[in-house]
Design a protein around this motif. Structure first.
Motif, PDB file in Angstrom:
ATOM      1  N   VAL A   1      -0.157  -0.632   6.660  1.00 37.63           N
ATOM      2  CA  VAL A   1      -1.221   0.302   6.071  1.00 37.63           C
ATOM      3  C   VAL A   1      -1.098   1.630   7.026  1.00 37.63           C
ATOM      4  CG1 VAL A   1      -3.558   0.732   5.528  1.00 37.63           C
ATOM      5  CG2 VAL A   1      -2.611  -1.481   5.070  1.00 37.63           C
TER       6      VAL A   1
ATOM      7  N   PRO B   1     -14.714   6.842   1.324  1.00 43.26           N
ATOM      8  CA  PRO B   1     -14.056   5.851   0.865  1.00 43.26           C
ATOM      9  C   PRO B   1     -14.509   4.545   0.481  1.00 43.26           C
ATOM     10  CG  PRO B   1     -13.771   5.848   3.134  1.00 43.26           C
ATOM     11  CD  PRO B   1     -14.624   6.817   2.912  1.00 43.26           C
TER      12      PRO B   1
ATOM     13  N   HIS C   1     -13.714  -9.301   8.444  1.00 40.17           N
ATOM     14  CA  HIS C   1     -13.282  -9.502   6.913  1.00 40.17           C
ATOM     15  C   HIS C   1     -12.224 -10.494   6.705  1.00 40.17           C
ATOM     16  CE1 HIS C   1     -15.928  -6.108   6.657  1.00 40.17           C
ATOM     17  NE2 HIS C   1     -15.137  -5.563   7.108  1.00 40.17           N
TER      18      HIS C   1
ATOM     19  N   ALA D   1     -10.210  11.997   7.465  1.00 45.22           N
ATOM     20  CA  ALA D   1     -11.719  11.283   7.362  1.00 45.22           C
ATOM     21  C   ALA D   1     -11.771  10.973   8.890  1.00 45.22           C
ATOM     22  CB  ALA D   1     -11.478   9.799   6.875  1.00 45.22           C
TER      23      ALA D   1
ATOM     24  N   VAL E   1      -0.815  -7.934   3.137  1.00 45.20           N
ATOM     25  CA  VAL E   1      -0.058  -6.389   2.820  1.00 45.20           C
ATOM     26  C   VAL E   1       1.177  -6.797   3.264  1.00 45.20           C
ATOM     27  CG1 VAL E   1       0.238  -4.068   3.629  1.00 45.20           C
ATOM     28  CG2 VAL E   1      -2.088  -4.957   3.540  1.00 45.20           C
TER      29      VAL E   1
ATOM     30  N   ARG F   1     -18.443   1.736  13.121  1.00 45.13           N
ATOM     31  CA  ARG F   1     -18.704   2.542  11.882  1.00 45.13           C
ATOM     32  C   ARG F   1     -19.842   1.948  11.279  1.00 45.13           C
ATOM     33  NH1 ARG F   1     -12.736   1.896   9.310  1.00 45.13           N
ATOM     34  NH2 ARG F   1     -11.785   2.790  11.176  1.00 45.13           N
TER      35      ARG F   1
ATOM     36  N   HIS G   1       0.791  -1.078   0.171  1.00 46.36           N
ATOM     37  CA  HIS G   1       0.035   0.023  -0.029  1.00 46.36           C
ATOM     38  C   HIS G   1       0.945   1.184  -0.065  1.00 46.36           C
ATOM     39  CE1 HIS G   1      -1.607   2.861   2.779  1.00 46.36           C
ATOM     40  NE2 HIS G   1      -2.338   3.343   1.833  1.00 46.36           N
TER      41      HIS G   1
ATOM     42  N   PHE H   1     -17.771   7.187   7.859  1.00 43.41           N
ATOM     43  CA  PHE H   1     -16.810   8.401   8.579  1.00 43.41           C
ATOM     44  C   PHE H   1     -17.873   9.590   8.770  1.00 43.41           C
ATOM     45  CE2 PHE H   1     -14.223   5.380   6.632  1.00 43.41           C
ATOM     46  CZ  PHE H   1     -13.141   5.204   7.575  1.00 43.41           C
TER      47      PHE H   1
ATOM     48  N   GLU I   1      -0.236   6.010   6.864  1.00 45.26           N
ATOM     49  CA  GLU I   1      -0.387   7.132   6.040  1.00 45.26           C
ATOM     50  C   GLU I   1       1.501   7.594   6.047  1.00 45.26           C
ATOM     51  OE1 GLU I   1      -3.357  10.532   6.909  1.00 45.26           O
ATOM     52  OE2 GLU I   1      -3.211   9.558   8.519  1.00 45.26           O
ATOM     53  N   SER I   2       1.717   8.408   4.953  1.00 52.38           N
ATOM     54  CA  SER I   2       2.795   8.655   4.601  1.00 52.38           C
ATOM     55  C   SER I   2       3.461   9.901   5.364  1.00 52.38           C
ATOM     56  CB  SER I   2       2.997   9.238   3.089  1.00 52.38           C
ATOM     57  OG  SER I   2       2.610   8.033   2.318  1.00 52.38           O
TER      58      SER I   2
ATOM     59  N   ASN J   1      -6.865   9.836   4.801  1.00 55.82           N
ATOM     60  CA  ASN J   1      -6.737   8.651   5.733  1.00 55.82           C
ATOM     61  C   ASN J   1      -8.156   7.857   5.823  1.00 55.82           C
ATOM     62  OD1 ASN J   1      -5.805   7.223   8.008  1.00 55.82           O
ATOM     63  ND2 ASN J   1      -5.999   9.081   9.412  1.00 55.82           N
ATOM     64  N   GLY J   2      -9.232   7.984   5.061  1.00 57.52           N
ATOM     65  CA  GLY J   2     -10.387   7.443   5.088  1.00 57.52           C
ATOM     66  C   GLY J   2      -9.928   6.140   4.477  1.00 57.52           C
TER      67      GLY J   2
ATOM     68  N   PRO K   1     -14.677  -1.946   3.276  1.00 57.18           N
ATOM     69  CA  PRO K   1     -13.736  -2.959   3.161  1.00 57.18           C
ATOM     70  C   PRO K   1     -14.667  -3.979   2.425  1.00 57.18           C
ATOM     71  CG  PRO K   1     -13.958  -2.097   5.652  1.00 57.18           C
ATOM     72  CD  PRO K   1     -14.904  -1.236   4.769  1.00 57.18           C
ATOM     73  N   GLU K   2     -15.822  -4.246   2.479  1.00 56.85           N
ATOM     74  CA  GLU K   2     -16.342  -5.243   1.487  1.00 56.85           C
ATOM     75  C   GLU K   2     -16.135  -4.885   0.120  1.00 56.85           C
ATOM     76  OE1 GLU K   2     -18.025  -3.735   3.973  1.00 56.85           O
ATOM     77  OE2 GLU K   2     -19.079  -5.295   5.107  1.00 56.85           O
TER      78      GLU K   2
ATOM     79  N   GLU L   1      -7.148   4.430   4.300  1.00 53.72           N
ATOM     80  CA  GLU L   1      -6.387   3.770   5.161  1.00 53.72           C
ATOM     81  C   GLU L   1      -7.070   2.891   6.247  1.00 53.72           C
ATOM     82  OE1 GLU L   1      -5.274   6.438   3.845  1.00 53.72           O
ATOM     83  OE2 GLU L   1      -3.706   5.571   2.538  1.00 53.72           O
ATOM     84  N   HIS L   2      -8.057   3.812   6.802  1.00 55.93           N
ATOM     85  CA  HIS L   2      -8.984   3.185   7.926  1.00 55.93           C
ATOM     86  C   HIS L   2      -9.761   2.006   7.561  1.00 55.93           C
ATOM     87  CE1 HIS L   2      -7.952   5.543  11.576  1.00 55.93           C
ATOM     88  NE2 HIS L   2      -7.715   6.742  10.912  1.00 55.93           N
ATOM     89  N   GLU L   3     -10.237   2.130   6.454  1.00 62.52           N
ATOM     90  CA  GLU L   3     -11.028   0.911   5.654  1.00 62.52           C
ATOM     91  C   GLU L   3     -10.118   0.058   5.195  1.00 62.52           C
ATOM     92  OE1 GLU L   3     -13.795   1.312   6.734  1.00 62.52           O
ATOM     93  OE2 GLU L   3     -15.128   2.171   5.470  1.00 62.52           O
ATOM     94  N   LEU L   4      -8.947   0.220   4.831  1.00 64.95           N
ATOM     95  CA  LEU L   4      -7.908  -0.859   4.416  1.00 64.95           C
ATOM     96  C   LEU L   4      -7.475  -1.594   5.872  1.00 64.95           C
ATOM     97  CD1 LEU L   4      -5.295   0.484   1.872  1.00 64.95           C
ATOM     98  CD2 LEU L   4      -6.816  -1.875   1.745  1.00 64.95           C
TER      99      LEU L   4
ATOM    100  N   ASP M   1       0.178   5.461   0.447  1.00 67.99           N
ATOM    101  CA  ASP M   1      -0.647   6.686   0.647  1.00 67.99           C
ATOM    102  C   ASP M   1      -0.106   7.581  -0.047  1.00 67.99           C
ATOM    103  OD1 ASP M   1      -1.862   8.875   1.393  1.00 67.99           O
ATOM    104  OD2 ASP M   1      -1.229   8.738   3.537  1.00 67.99           O
TER     105      ASP M   1
ATOM    106  N   ALA N   1     -10.483  -3.932  16.998  1.00 69.96           N
ATOM    107  CA  ALA N   1     -10.775  -3.830  15.404  1.00 69.96           C
ATOM    108  C   ALA N   1     -12.156  -4.057  15.052  1.00 69.96           C
ATOM    109  CB  ALA N   1      -9.831  -4.499  14.415  1.00 69.96           C
TER     110      ALA N   1
ATOM    111  N   SER O   1      -9.403  -7.039   9.872  1.00 69.01           N
ATOM    112  CA  SER O   1     -10.201  -7.296  11.201  1.00 69.01           C
ATOM    113  C   SER O   1     -11.019  -8.432  10.959  1.00 69.01           C
ATOM    114  CB  SER O   1     -11.209  -6.019  11.310  1.00 69.01           C
ATOM    115  OG  SER O   1     -12.271  -6.061  10.360  1.00 69.01           O
TER     116      SER O   1
ATOM    117  N   LEU P   1      -9.300  -2.146   8.455  1.00 72.16           N
ATOM    118  CA  LEU P   1     -10.609  -3.023   9.169  1.00 72.16           C
ATOM    119  C   LEU P   1     -10.542  -4.577   7.802  1.00 72.16           C
ATOM    120  CD1 LEU P   1     -13.219  -0.852  10.418  1.00 72.16           C
ATOM    121  CD2 LEU P   1     -11.250  -2.185  11.629  1.00 72.16           C
TER     122      LEU P   1
END
Lengths: 155, 458
Positions: free
Chosen positions: B116, A134, A51, B166, A60, B236, A30, B247, B118-119, A37-38, A137-138, A40-43, A32, B229, A48, A45
């Motif tokens: 995963v 974003p 999924h 987000a 990853v 969410r 991955h 979000f 951020e940069s 950041n949306g 996850p599905e 990333e947060h879904e990725l 960025d 998690a 988790s 999960l």
């Protein structure tokens, strides 16, 4: 135990499961490139318990040198253009690129034109597009699995 | 010349803090905030590209001054050396602190990280495993959102504040809406205050669950990470069932509320929050009784109360260091009557204090949500009732601390937007907390703050 495994393998052959279920894997790196950041947060999960993408053989990996797929989020900023290219150039062939999320695809991107290098496609060749702001996850899982199926079928 | 430095010095002595500092045309403007939520602006004219620095009296303003220097070309007299922050075109010696001595070397990490994440780039100056100093170079994700928002209408500019991040979308949006409403002289009705408070606490709810999961990941405790998690995912999904977005995007508007929720929806949400809370209590007990997990937390990444105050720490991180700093205490635009920040039992300012602070604040958030989710929600508007102003200020307690938004306007045209988020305020504190610790502890220290790069970079 070994007998059981052998029987299972025979069973799989005889009932002819669809091709992708016979074995697939995808190593993902991955990057960025300037997201909110949306994505990333879904990725995050995706691994988790709801999924658990690893069970499909998708994982990853830490280095682009181990990756089959570069998963890029965000519209590419001028400051991330070079690191993104470095990561891509470090990947072994065959290498694929996925643009994840609306920003990466260039939809409704916010920001100063001078600070942005453009959508992912303007920097790298894109093989897979996953829209969403974003994407859930599905949606990410479905897109990645469908992509593997498609690639396996073409082989 | 106005007494810029004198005013700031006096206010700081009275216990005020610097909320933000930014360049606006030919002026450098500092926002000062009292412990009771009152605000004051101090202006310093820019003469021939120069302005006086305040970093010697308010180190918390360092990043703001460096940003104004890079983006607006202002030279801050007294800020020596004035290292670049947003500007990446300079060589290493310009932006890193020189560290010399036997066996000192550098470890460069990022901008692309192994997971995963951020940069952002971290340059550790180490001897063996011991970190002597950390230079964090962020702003790889700088999109120029503040400048891009100039010229927008109040509604048009909202997207820029919201999409900065987000994870803090609601906090940024409400701070932005408050800033415009402050400038336009309108005030929220109790109903509008209620729905915005619900949205803010829903955001804190999923963020705190996510942050506890992240700390578990930071020590490699997979079981704890998985449980929290999974709870984050449920939180969410709850967001989506209420607002149509995981979000909570586009749920806040300037001058009113467009969201409507039936009594059944509200009741169901309340029930789900209770279930998540029960499960998070069970998951928390699992963490408490896991000795190998608990062993990793105390005395790592310590930030003292003095340093937290001096460096401008905000949010759970500041409270874990013993600062009773919470915007909700003195909020007049939201439904936080009688709110008091939870005082931690242990104000050690280490990783343990920061994770425990989130756990207790999570319970407080659940209580607030349960109390406010007692009636259906209908669209409503803010009402006029205040004086108009050219500059509007909005302050909101986000999941990572005070988010300050300043809007300067020409009629209903946005002239200057300043968004100073909790993450922006806390990043220098992370670098400070890392000094003196071991390199392998950094992921854990970093996760105990769990700051957004997007919020800071904008």
């Amino acid at each position: 135990m070994l007998t059981l495994l052998r029987d299972l393998r025979r069973l799989r052959r005889t009932i002819s499961l669809p091709a992708p279920d016979r074995g697939r894997s995808l190593a993902i790196r991955h990057v960025d490139a300037g997201s909110c950041n949306g994505c990333e947060h879904e990725l995050t999960l995706l691994s988790s318990p709801y999924h658990d993408l690893q069970r499909y053989g998708l994982g990853v990996v830490a280095s682009p040198r181990h990756a089959d797929l570069l998963l890029v989020t965000g519209a590419v900023t001028t400051r991330m253009r070079e690191p993104l290219l470095t990561a891509y150039n470090a990947m072994p062939e065959p290498r694929r690129v996925a643009a994840l999320g609306d920003c990466a695809l260039g939809c409704a991107v916010l920001g100063l034109p001078g600070e942005l290098a453009g959508r992912v496609e303007q920097v790298l060749p894109v093989n897979l597009r996953i829209p969403g702001c974003p994407p859930t996850p599905e949606a990410i899982a479905e897109a990645l699995l469908a992509y593997i199926d498609e690639t396996v079928e073409r082989r | 010349m106005s007494d810029y430095r004198g005013t700031i010095e006096k206010r700081l002595d009275e216990g005020w803090r610097v909320g933000t500092l930014y360049a606006s045309g030919e002026t450098v403007r500092a926002l000062l905030v009292s412990p009771h939520g009152a605000t004051d602006l101090a202006d310093e004219p820019v003469v021939d590209g120069h302005a006086r620095s305040i970093v010697d009296i308010a180190p918390a303003a360092a990043w703001s001054e460096r940003e104004a220097a890079d983006l607006y070309g202002i030279r801050f007299d007294g800020h020596v050396p004035l290292r670049p922050l947003v500007d990446h075109d300079l060589d290493l010696t310009r932006w890193t602190v020189p560290v010399r001595g036997n066996d000192a070397y550098q470890v460069a990490v990022g901008p692309i990280h192994a997971g995963v994440i951020e940069s952002g780039h971290f340059r550790f100056h180490v001897v063996g495993d011991r970190i002597l100093h950390l230079d964090a170079r962020l702003f790889y994700k700088h999109r120029g959102l503040e400048r891009a928002a100039e010229g927008q209408s109040p509604d048009g500019g909202l997207a820029f504040a919201q999409r900065a991040c987000a994870a803090c979308a609601v906090s940024n949006s409400v701070a932005y809406a408050h800033a415009w409403e402050d400038a336009l002289g309108i005030v929220p009705t109790p109903e509008l205050a209620r729905i915005r408070t619900v949205l803010l606490e829903l955001e804190r709810h999923w963020n705190h669950l996510n942050d506890i999961a992240a700390i578990c990941a930071g020590v490699g405790f997979a079981a704890g990470n998985s449980r929290f998690a999974a709870l984050t995912e449920r939180a969410r999904r709850l967001n989506e069932s209420l607002t149509g977005h995981r979000f909570l995007f586009d749920s806040v508007s300037v001058g009113g509320n467009a969201l409507s929720l039936t009594l059944a929806q509200v009741a169901q949400a309340s029930k789900e929050i209770e279930t998540i809370c029960e499960e998070s209590r069970a998951a928390w007990r699992q963490l408490l009784f896991n000795a190998s997990f608990q062993d990793r937390l105390p005395d790592v990444g310590v930030v003292s109360t003095d340093d937290a105050n001096r460096l401008g720490a905000v949010g759970p991180a500041a409270r874990a260091s013993g600062l009773a700093d919470d915007v909700r205490t003195a909020d007049r635009r939201l439904a936080y009557e009688g709110f008091e920040p939870v005082a931690p039992k242990r104000t050690a300012g280490d990783v343990q204090a920061r994770i425990e602070q989130r756990a207790v604040e999570l319970l407080q958030t659940v209580d607030i949500l349960q109390a406010l989710l007692d009636a259906p929600v209908a669209p409503c508007d803010a009402v006029s009732g205040d004086r108009e102003a050219a500059i509007g200020i909005g302050r909101v307690e986000g999941p990572r601390g005070a988010t300050v938004c300043v809007v300067e306007r020409d009629g209903t045209r946005l002239e200057r937007l300043r968004l100073h988020t909790g993450s922006y305020a806390n990043w220098p504190v992370v670098a400070h907390a890392a000094a003196g610790t071991l390199l392998p502890d950094f992921p854990l220290i970093n996760k105990s703050f769990e700051l957004c790069y997007a919020c800071a970079d904008r």
